[in-house]
Design a protein around this motif. Structure first.
Motif, mmCIF file in Angstrom:
data_model
loop_
_atom_site.group_PDB
_atom_site.id
_atom_site.type_symbol
_atom_site.label_atom_id
_atom_site.label_comp_id
_atom_site.label_asym_id
_atom_site.label_seq_id
_atom_site.Cartn_x
_atom_site.Cartn_y
_atom_site.Cartn_z
ATOM 1 N N THR A 98 0.799 -1.325 0.210
ATOM 2 C CA THR A 98 0.209 0.063 0.089
ATOM 3 C C THR A 98 0.994 1.194 -0.037
ATOM 4 O O THR A 98 1.948 1.240 0.905
ATOM 5 N N PHE A 99 0.899 2.150 -0.921
ATOM 6 C CA PHE A 99 1.542 3.209 -1.026
ATOM 7 C C PHE A 99 0.784 4.449 -0.369
ATOM 8 O O PHE A 99 -0.285 4.802 -0.371
ATOM 9 N N LEU A 100 1.672 5.153 0.536
ATOM 10 C CA LEU A 100 1.225 6.315 1.376
ATOM 11 C C LEU A 100 2.164 7.371 0.941
ATOM 12 O O LEU A 100 3.323 7.311 0.579
ATOM 13 N N ASP A 105 -0.170 8.784 7.464
ATOM 14 C CA ASP A 105 -1.207 8.095 6.516
ATOM 15 C C ASP A 105 -1.272 6.630 7.067
ATOM 16 O O ASP A 105 -2.429 6.061 6.782
ATOM 17 N N ALA A 106 -0.212 6.043 7.734
ATOM 18 C CA ALA A 106 -0.215 4.799 8.081
ATOM 19 C C ALA A 106 -1.537 4.308 9.008
ATOM 20 O O ALA A 106 -2.056 3.384 8.911
ATOM 21 N N LYS A 127 5.587 10.702 13.929
ATOM 22 C CA LYS A 127 4.688 10.669 13.063
ATOM 23 C C LYS A 127 3.510 9.681 13.149
ATOM 24 O O LYS A 127 2.428 9.619 12.259
ATOM 25 N N LEU A 128 3.682 8.776 13.689
ATOM 26 C CA LEU A 128 2.804 7.490 13.965
ATOM 27 C C LEU A 128 2.099 7.437 15.216
ATOM 28 O O LEU A 128 1.503 6.594 15.516
ATOM 29 N N MET A 204 4.027 1.438 2.115
ATOM 30 C CA MET A 204 5.553 2.208 1.507
ATOM 31 C C MET A 204 5.217 3.634 1.558
ATOM 32 O O MET A 204 4.437 4.161 0.641
ATOM 33 N N VAL A 205 6.255 4.316 2.173
ATOM 34 C CA VAL A 205 5.979 5.803 2.054
ATOM 35 C C VAL A 205 6.690 6.349 1.105
ATOM 36 O O VAL A 205 7.909 6.198 0.993
#
Length: 229
Positions: A98-100, A105-106, A127-128, A204-205
């Motif tokens: 999944t692309f972030l 956004d996770a 940030k999480l 995947m950021v």
């Protein structure tokens, strides 16, 4: 060979410095695992040497700030500038990625209660904060800092890791997701291969964009560019 000023932070910068006898390197921060560089090394404010014929910008591929600083320094010095940014990873047929756009956004894609292995680094962990999951974060060496998230812990480990090692670790820790930036290169590939083998999800950021300008993806291309200036 004229002096080449290298904005470092990547494996490519290290290899380029070894190939250039008159190089000078600037590092965005002190290395966590110091290396014996074959040339002078700067930290702090960027000082492009007066004898520099070119600036090669080769920080970590996800370090857009250092890339911007390097391009600006070349502009001020009035010398040619080349950016070296390795290619990112691409998902294969059996990858579950999944692309972030951003680390935060996770929290929107990783389910509550999941067990997550991340390699975002200490700076990325705050940030999480909205992520309701148990987070394991790899670090190169112990320090005095506390784990910044409510659930999780640091894992002290230093690579390189092999695919089979990563498989064993992911099974042992019952990992559901990997969370990482798209750094590219061979160093992080074994954990992605292991995640594919085990059917795990990967968040995947994306990289932050670098400034415009001449850019290549390999040291060989950079050396050919330097031969032409």
């Amino acid at each position: 060979m004229h002096t080449v000023f290298i904005i470092g932070g990547s494996a490519e910068a290290w290899r380029l410095a070894r190939a250039l006898p008159e190089a000078v390197v600037w590092l965005p921060e002190a290395e966590r695992v110091p290396r014996a560089w074959p040339c002078p090394v700067q930290t702090g404010d960027i000082q492009v040497p007066a004898a520099a014929a070119a600036v090669v910008v080769a920080p970590h591929p996800c370090d857009a700030r250092a890339a911007c600083l390097g391009v600006a320094a070349a502009r001020r010095a009035g010398v040619p500038c080349l950016q070296v940014q390795r290619r990112g990873w691409s998902a294969g047929r059996n990858d579950r990625w999944t692309f972030l756009r951003l680390e935060a956004d996770a929290a929107q894609v990783i389910e509550p209660g999941a067990r997550v292995l991340t390699t975002l680094g200490r700076g990325g962990l705050p940030k999480l904060a909205a992520l309701n999951a148990h987070v394991l974060a790899r670090r190169l060496r112990p320090d005095d800092g506390n784990f910044p998230l409510k659930y999780g812990r640091f894992i002290d480990a230093r690579g390189p890791f092999h695919r089979a090692q990563e498989q064993r670790f992911l099974r042992k820790e019952r990992i559901d997701w990997l969370l990482l930036r798209n750094a590219g290169g061979p160093g992080g590939r074994p954990k992605l291969d292991a995640a594919r083998d085990l059917g795990l999800r990967v968040a995947m950021v994306a990289r932050s964009p670098w400034p415009g300008g001449a850019r290549v993806g390999t040291i060989q291309e950079a050396l050919r560019w330097l031969d032409q200036i």
